[in-house]
Design a protein around this motif. Structure first.
Motif, PDB file in Angstrom:
ATOM      1  N   PHE A 112       0.827  -1.205   0.000  1.00 22.60           N
ATOM      2  CA  PHE A 112       0.000   0.000   0.000  1.00 22.60           C
ATOM      3  C   PHE A 112       0.867   1.263   0.000  1.00 22.60           C
ATOM      4  N   LYS A 113       1.941   1.262   0.776  1.00 20.36           N
ATOM      5  CA  LYS A 113       2.845   2.417   0.813  1.00 20.36           C
ATOM      6  C   LYS A 113       3.496   2.641  -0.545  1.00 20.36           C
ATOM      7  N   ILE A 114       3.916   1.564  -1.201  1.00 21.96           N
ATOM      8  CA  ILE A 114       4.538   1.693  -2.522  1.00 21.96           C
ATOM      9  C   ILE A 114       3.529   2.210  -3.535  1.00 21.96           C
ATOM     10  N   LEU A 115       2.325   1.656  -3.517  1.00 22.33           N
ATOM     11  CA  LEU A 115       1.279   2.113  -4.427  1.00 22.33           C
ATOM     12  C   LEU A 115       0.933   3.577  -4.176  1.00 22.33           C
ATOM     13  N   PHE A 116       0.824   3.952  -2.918  1.00 17.38           N
ATOM     14  CA  PHE A 116       0.532   5.348  -2.573  1.00 17.38           C
ATOM     15  C   PHE A 116       1.652   6.276  -3.045  1.00 17.38           C
ATOM     16  N   ALA A 117       2.909   5.845  -2.887  1.00 20.37           N
ATOM     17  CA  ALA A 117       4.037   6.663  -3.327  1.00 20.37           C
ATOM     18  C   ALA A 117       4.017   6.853  -4.839  1.00 20.37           C
ATOM     19  N   ILE A 118       3.708   5.797  -5.578  1.00 18.66           N
ATOM     20  CA  ILE A 118       3.652   5.905  -7.037  1.00 18.66           C
ATOM     21  C   ILE A 118       2.554   6.872  -7.457  1.00 18.66           C
ATOM     22  N   VAL A 119       1.379   6.747  -6.851  1.00 17.12           N
ATOM     23  CA  VAL A 119       0.271   7.653  -7.177  1.00 17.12           C
ATOM     24  C   VAL A 119       0.621   9.092  -6.797  1.00 17.12           C
ATOM     25  N   ALA A 120       1.256   9.272  -5.641  1.00 18.12           N
ATOM     26  CA  ALA A 120       1.631  10.620  -5.205  1.00 18.12           C
ATOM     27  C   ALA A 120       2.638  11.244  -6.158  1.00 18.12           C
ATOM     28  N   VAL A 121       3.598  10.458  -6.649  1.00 15.84           N
ATOM     29  CA  VAL A 121       4.596  10.975  -7.584  1.00 15.84           C
ATOM     30  C   VAL A 121       3.930  11.373  -8.892  1.00 15.84           C
ATOM     31  N   ILE A 122       3.005  10.562  -9.368  1.00 15.14           N
ATOM     32  CA  ILE A 122       2.301  10.884 -10.620  1.00 15.14           C
ATOM     33  C   ILE A 122       1.487  12.163 -10.455  1.00 15.14           C
ATOM     34  N   ILE A 123       0.766  12.292  -9.361  1.00 16.30           N
ATOM     35  CA  ILE A 123      -0.023  13.509  -9.118  1.00 16.30           C
ATOM     36  C   ILE A 123       0.886  14.720  -8.991  1.00 16.30           C
ATOM     37  N   PHE A 124       1.993  14.562  -8.294  1.00 13.62           N
ATOM     38  CA  PHE A 124       2.941  15.666  -8.142  1.00 13.62           C
ATOM     39  C   PHE A 124       3.498  16.083  -9.503  1.00 13.62           C
ATOM     40  N   ALA A 125       3.849  15.109 -10.351  1.00 10.23           N
ATOM     41  CA  ALA A 125       4.379  15.418 -11.685  1.00 10.23           C
ATOM     42  C   ALA A 125       3.337  16.145 -12.525  1.00 10.23           C
ATOM     43  N   LEU A 126       2.085  15.695 -12.456  1.00  7.30           N
ATOM     44  CA  LEU A 126       1.021  16.371 -13.200  1.00  7.30           C
ATOM     45  C   LEU A 126       0.848  17.811 -12.735  1.00  7.30           C
ATOM     46  N   LEU A 127       0.801  17.992 -11.434  1.00  3.94           N
ATOM     47  CA  LEU A 127       0.631  19.342 -10.902  1.00  3.94           C
ATOM     48  C   LEU A 127       1.827  20.231 -11.221  1.00  3.94           C
ATOM     49  N   LEU A 128       3.012  19.678 -11.146  1.00  2.00           N
ATOM     50  CA  LEU A 128       4.206  20.451 -11.450  1.00  2.00           C
ATOM     51  C   LEU A 128       4.228  20.865 -12.917  1.00  2.00           C
ATOM     52  N   GLY A 129       3.841  19.948 -13.800  1.00  2.00           N
ATOM     53  CA  GLY A 129       3.762  20.280 -15.225  1.00  2.00           C
ATOM     54  C   GLY A 129       2.759  21.394 -15.491  1.00  2.00           C
ATOM     55  N   TYR A 130       1.590  21.296 -14.868  1.00  2.00           N
ATOM     56  CA  TYR A 130       0.594  22.354 -15.031  1.00  2.00           C
ATOM     57  C   TYR A 130       1.062  23.666 -14.407  1.00  2.00           C
ATOM     58  N   GLY A 131       1.770  23.574 -13.293  1.00  2.00           N
ATOM     59  CA  GLY A 131       2.294  24.796 -12.673  1.00  2.00           C
ATOM     60  C   GLY A 131       3.309  25.496 -13.563  1.00  2.00           C
ATOM     61  N   ILE A 132       4.206  24.732 -14.162  1.00  2.00           N
ATOM     62  CA  ILE A 132       5.197  25.324 -15.066  1.00  2.00           C
ATOM     63  C   ILE A 132       4.503  25.920 -16.273  1.00  2.00           C
ATOM     64  N   MET A 133       3.538  25.194 -16.828  1.00  2.00           N
ATOM     65  CA  MET A 133       2.802  25.702 -17.992  1.00  2.00           C
ATOM     66  C   MET A 133       2.083  27.008 -17.644  1.00  2.00           C
ATOM     67  N   TRP A 134       1.416  27.043 -16.507  1.00  2.00           N
ATOM     68  CA  TRP A 134       0.673  28.240 -16.102  1.00  2.00           C
ATOM     69  C   TRP A 134       1.623  29.423 -15.900  1.00  2.00           C
TER      70      TRP A 134
END
Length: 134
Positions: A21-43
């Motif tokens: 569960f911790k590994i799965l949560f970390a993977i999901v958190a990294v993906i969400i962080f990458a998405l948000l970071l990409g949108y932040g840079i774009m904005w």
């Protein structure tokens, strides 16, 4: 005995499920962080660069590409270890001299008394001896 074995198996299964569960949560958190970071840079780019420098706007994938390029060029967002972890690592490899100084620290409790009684006089003699040698 069977209760003990059941308990052991149950705790191992629980540990495995928690780790998964911790590994799965970390993977999901990294993906969400990458998405948000990409949108932040774009904005930020689309808000600042066209107005300031007259550059054209970018889309999401161009922003992510810029992030990857910045990572390659500058090494940002990497593993930056803190001073705490460095201190813990260096503490494991102490030399015997460092260990002996730590263990002999009790001798220093008499330092102030020595300095008051004999230190100033000894220091003055030391300075005179150095001046004579020069």
């Amino acid at each position: 005995m069977t209760d003990y074995l059941e308990h052991k198996v149950k705790t191992k299964v629980e540990k495995f499920v928690k780790a998964a569960f911790k590994i799965l949560f970390a993977i999901v958190a990294v993906i969400i962080f990458a998405l948000l970071l990409g949108y932040g840079i774009m904005w930020l780019w689309n808000w600042l660069m066209p107005g300031i420098f007259g550059l054209k706007t970018i889309d999401y994938w161009q922003a992510v590409g810029m992030l990857v390029l910045a990572k390659i060029l500058f090494g940002g967002l990497g593993n930056h270890s803190s001073k705490k972890s460095k201190g813990k690592k260096s503490g494991r490899c102490r030399t015997t001299k460092q260990n002996s100084l730590k263990s002999n620290f009790s001798k220093w409790k008499h330092y102030e008394k020595f300095w008051e009684e004999e230190g100033q006089e000894a220091y003055s003699k030391y300075v005179e001896r150095i001046k004579e040698d020069n």
